[in-house]
Every structure is written in structure tokens, then in C-alpha cells.
Scaffold this motif. Sequence first.
Motif, mmCIF file in Angstrom:
data_model
loop_
_atom_site.group_PDB
_atom_site.id
_atom_site.type_symbol
_atom_site.label_atom_id
_atom_site.label_comp_id
_atom_site.label_asym_id
_atom_site.label_seq_id
_atom_site.Cartn_x
_atom_site.Cartn_y
_atom_site.Cartn_z
ATOM 1 N N ASP B 58 41.661 50.047 40.954
ATOM 2 C CA ASP B 58 42.417 48.812 40.682
ATOM 3 C C ASP B 58 42.848 48.149 41.984
ATOM 4 O OD1 ASP B 58 42.093 49.245 38.029
ATOM 5 O OD2 ASP B 58 44.050 50.208 37.737
ATOM 6 N N ASP B 62 41.890 44.565 43.534
ATOM 7 C CA ASP B 62 42.883 43.600 44.026
ATOM 8 C C ASP B 62 42.491 43.116 45.413
ATOM 9 O OD1 ASP B 62 44.302 43.948 41.762
ATOM 10 O OD2 ASP B 62 45.814 45.296 42.623
ATOM 11 N N SER B 67 40.075 41.392 40.675
ATOM 12 C CA SER B 67 41.154 41.288 39.686
ATOM 13 C C SER B 67 41.478 39.831 39.376
ATOM 14 C CB SER B 67 42.419 41.970 40.211
ATOM 15 O OG SER B 67 42.156 43.306 40.471
ATOM 16 N N GLN B 68 41.456 39.017 40.438
ATOM 17 C CA GLN B 68 41.745 37.598 40.246
ATOM 18 C C GLN B 68 40.663 36.935 39.382
ATOM 19 O OE1 GLN B 68 42.272 39.404 42.916
ATOM 20 N NE2 GLN B 68 43.473 38.363 44.487
ATOM 21 N N ALA B 71 41.448 37.870 35.900
ATOM 22 C CA ALA B 71 42.634 37.132 35.434
ATOM 23 C C ALA B 71 42.266 35.700 35.079
ATOM 24 C CB ALA B 71 43.712 37.150 36.517
ATOM 25 N N ARG B 72 41.364 35.119 35.898
ATOM 26 C CA ARG B 72 40.958 33.737 35.636
ATOM 27 C C ARG B 72 40.148 33.642 34.344
ATOM 28 N NH1 ARG B 72 39.122 32.368 41.190
ATOM 29 N NH2 ARG B 72 41.154 32.824 42.033
ATOM 30 N N ASP B 74 40.904 35.188 31.846
ATOM 31 C CA ASP B 74 41.916 35.551 30.847
ATOM 32 C C ASP B 74 41.791 36.995 30.376
ATOM 33 O OD1 ASP B 74 44.241 34.578 29.823
ATOM 34 O OD2 ASP B 74 43.377 34.060 27.879
ATOM 35 N N ARG B 76 43.391 40.312 30.837
ATOM 36 C CA ARG B 76 44.647 40.778 31.427
ATOM 37 C C ARG B 76 44.655 42.286 31.703
ATOM 38 N NH1 ARG B 76 46.347 36.437 33.688
ATOM 39 N NH2 ARG B 76 45.934 34.687 32.327
#
Lengths: 421, 234
Positions: B58, B62, B67-68, B71-72, B74, B76
Motif C-alpha cells: 500500500d 502511495d 493509489s491516487q 482514488a480517481r 472512485d 476507495r
Amino acid sequence: MAENDWLPEPLREQLKVIGEVDILVGIPSFNSAQTIGHVVRAVQAGFAKYFPRERTLLINSDGGSTDGTPEVVRSASINDYHTILATHPLRPVHKIITPYHGIPGKGSALRLVFGVARELKAKACAVVDSDLRSITPEWIDLLISPVYREGFDFVAPLYHRHKYDGTITNSIVYPLTRALYGKRVRQPIGGDFGFSGRLAEHYLAHDVWHTDVARFGIDIWMTTMAITGGFKICQSFLGAKIHAAKDPGADLSAMLMQVVSSVFSLMEAHEEHWKRVRGSQPVPTFGFEYTVGLEPIRVNVDRMVQIFRTGLRELGPLWETILTPETFREIKRIGHTDENSFRYPSSLWVRTIYDYAVAYHKALINREHLLKSLMPLYLGRIASFVLETPEADADEVERLLEDLCQEYERMKPYLIQQWES
Amino acid sequence: MDGPFTDAVMTTLEKFYEGLEQFLPNLLAALVIIAIGWLVAWVLKRLIRRALVLARFDQFCDTTGASQVLARADIRAAPSECAGRFAFWIVFISFLMIGLSALNVGVIDRLIAEFFMYLPKIFAALLILFVGFLIGNFLSRAALLAAVNANMPSPRAISLVVKFLIAILAFAMALEQLEIATSIVTAAFIIAFGAVMLGLALAFGLGGRDVARRVLEKQFLEKKEQEPDEFSHI
């Protein structure tokens, strides 16, 4: 001899002929034909004036210059010692010109100097940069004598500089090194150092010659290793430091990244040491200190503030990952003040650096990106400093720097807490 | 009631019974295989998640910006959780296919054989997309930092162009790997890439002629006029 097997064979043959020396001065170089002749003559004059009875050696450790640097070193000599008020040295001044091997960089060049010092059982050594224009014979005395005559192991330089010169040293390296390791070494990355044979042995005992230390991080590494190794440290006032103009296109961002990454890497290596240190102590200073008037110089503050604001607009999400919410909130706040009242307070700057050190330690993002994202913040801090001190003289600037150092020391528990969280 | 009608019914029922007799064990085997598959997939998911957490996957995501990207999109869940779920579905679907093949139905067997032959290509395509996203993210962030530090105009636009070009390249490579209309994809990629470049050239040269002049003036003329700072940073 076995410990120095890595030294080139022709060099080892030369060292066998020399046997032992008392004093050794190393000059690392790469394409310095324009300036190195003056440096060599200053060293030779220094030997003649201050160490005429000692066995001395000047060694040029060259990185493969193509501009005739070795030839300049070979031909440089003092023709008339009388003009520099010195007598001809009573013992021969040895001179060795040799290429170094390994990763190209000052660190590899100095490793060779340390190896030669060990081989020749040198009692006191110094290294000086090859691009110096302001070096005088007195520098050799000031760098060597504290070791040779006073029993110190490490001599850091102390220069007279313009109030805005050395901003990376003044805003990051000096106060951070002082807060971490507890010694007030004013120029930890000065580049010109004196050291004992014992300390040269200590340097060689660490296998860092395939890391960034070999390329660009040797200055801060030498200072930090001397402090953390418990060696006797002092500093000598050398006067002004003027060196050949650097390439104007040299990338400030890359330079900042190299310096800061060296300091942060050492923080990781010496974690147990600096966590125990509280406060700081001054180190003995040799030499005759003086100040001179300040020439006004050109500083483009608007450009610095502009880069800071662009950084805030474009790198905000990245800074949010690196900085604590409180620090980031404060940076956003100062980013919205107008040009003239723009200020980056010391306490916020210290928190910024500590947050970056922690983010580097935890590798929150790619380390190269992390360090490059510091540049707009650094320029913001420098712009603020220039705006705060338009009329300040050198003493006043030094007082402000002292305040900053104390802020670094005061907030050290914050660093430790974030580091361990 | 004996007669041809009764015989026909009885024969059909017997055949049905025989068929059922043959099919039911297969169905049972298929259900057992699917159930085992679910169990194996669930255990594997847990193992993978645990191993990745221990390997600090993880944090790695990052650091690299993966990870981004999630996240983009969606998503989570943590990257280790996503990898675990992905492994679960791959293993479960594989067992499902094996289970279905136990039914001994010709059409299903053919489809399953094709699925297994296609599976490596899906993996390769997903890997290409993942690596493409990572490289795109990394290089676009590097471009953004370089542009900000060099005080260039529109750093965000420069960074987005870098990311977009790498995304197009990765997408085209993934589609080619899946052998989906290979020639069309290759042609589309060349056209799209060329169009982007041409569009930029036109926008810069014609549409934004004035803007282009201002940008170039700012970059070169003003820079010449702006004398460098006279102090040394180091």
C-alpha cells in the motif's frame, strides 16, 4: 598495505618512494585548469611559510579532466619564496598528480586522499577545492595547525560571506545539522576541511563509496561523521570565499535536491544519535574574524514569490500529502497575502523542513519528487527573508539566523514525535 | 393401454431418466468444484492481502501514485485489498469454468477452452494498463515539478499532456494485446497520436498565435531581460 589495495598500482609505487609524511593537502579536481594553478601555489606557499620543517605532500586527485588540469598542477610552482616572505622549504615538498577511480564525484576523489593519508601515516590533512580564487597560504595554516599543533581531529571552514550568500546552508543545512547533532559548525558543507590521520582512517572504515556520498554528498558526510564519531571538532575563519563562477544554467532545483537528500539520508543513518541530543554547543574557533561592508546585490524577489504561488496552486495536493494539515493550512494562508507583506515565518519554515524530513524517512512519495517539490517553498522562505532584511547588516542577519537555529532546536521534539508516529 | 404412444412416452421418460442419471452426478461435481473454488479463492484472497500488507504494498502504491489512480477511479479500497479481490475473482472464475466443464456440454466446453486460451492475454493487457498508469503518473508528476520549478507557464497543461500521451500508448498496447481489431487499434493510435500533435501545433501556431507569442516571449525574451540573482544559494 592490504587495506589500501584499491589504490592504483602506479600511485602505490610513488607512495612507497615517499615513505611517510607529516602533512598532506588534497585537491580534488575536474576541468579546473583556469584556477587550480593558484590553488597549488597557495598550498606550496602555505607549506613553506608555516610548515618548512615538516614532510609535506600535495596530492591532486583528478576526475579525468580534458582541459589540461594535471599539466597545470605539474607546472605550478613558487619561483621566488622571498616574495612571499618565506624561506625555501627545508624538506622536499612532494607533489602527486593521479586520477581517481570509481563513481565520478568529489567523494571518490577524497576517498583516494584518505587512502593516501593512511598509507603515508599523515598526521594532519586538509582538502581544498580546485576552483578557489581567494585561497591564501594562511588557509593551509588555519586548516592544518588546529590538527597538527592543537590536537583537533576536524577543522570546518568559516567564511566571510554576503548576508544573502549560502542560503541553502543558512536556512537548512547549518540549523538542521546543529539541532540534530548539537554542534554549532557554521559551514558544514563548506568544502575546505582539515582533518587528522585518525579521522581519515575512520572515514575509510565506512563503505559508502558506491552511494551518493561518492558523487555529491561528501562534505556534509565528513562533518556529520566527525561529530557522530565523537572526534574533536573546531572551525577556522578563512576570510572570504570566492570561487570560479558556476555555470549560470546550473539547476538550483537539482542542487537543492542533492544537498537536502544528503542531510536527510544521514538523519536516517544516525537516528539513534540525534534523537538523544538536546540543545547545542559552540565549537572552538581559530583565526582572526572580521566583517566588511555589504555591497548591494541583485535579488529577484518577485520571481521567487511567483514560483512559490505557482507551487501552491499546482503542487497543493502533493504538499498536502507531505506536510501535516496544520503546516499546509499555514502555507495556504501566507500564499494569499499580498506581495509586500509576504512573510514565511521561521516557525513555519522549521515545521516545513521537519515535515519533509519525516516524509523522506517514511518515503511517502517518490523521494526525488518529494525533494523537488521543496523548491517553491524554499524560494518562498528566501523571498521572505530578503523582504525582512533589506537594510540589515551582517550582524543583524547573523542574529536572525541564530533565532532560526534556536527555533530548530526548540521544535526538535516535534520532529521526533512525527518521526516516530 | 399398451400401444405405440405409451412406448414412445416411456422411451422418452427412460431416456430423460438416463440423461438425468448421467447429468446429476456431473451437476453435483460442478457444484462441488465451484464451492471448492470459492473456498480456495477466498483463502487466496486473504493470503495475498496479508502478504501485500506485510510487504508494504500500500505504501509502495502511495509512493508511485497508483493509489491516487485508484482514488480517481472512485475505488476507495486499499491497493492490497484490490489485489486480493482481483485474485479472488480470477481464481473463482477459473474454478467456475472447470465446474461448468464437468457438465460435459459440448458448447460450454468449447467456450471454456477459448476462455482459458484468452486468459493470459487479459492478464498481459491488465498488466500493461497498470504499468502504463504508473509510468504516466510518475512522469506527469515529474513534468509538473520541473515546469513549476522552472517557472514555466501552464505547468498543469504540460503535465496533463504527458499523462494523456502515455495513457493513449498504454491503452493502444493493451487493446493490441487483446487482439481486438488490431489493425484498427494501431491505425486509431497513429491517427489519435498524430491528431494530438497536429492539434497542438495548430492550436499553438494558428489558433493561439498571440498566446504562443506571449509564452515564447515570456520564456525567452523576458528571461534574457531578467538578470540572474547575484547571490549564491550554496
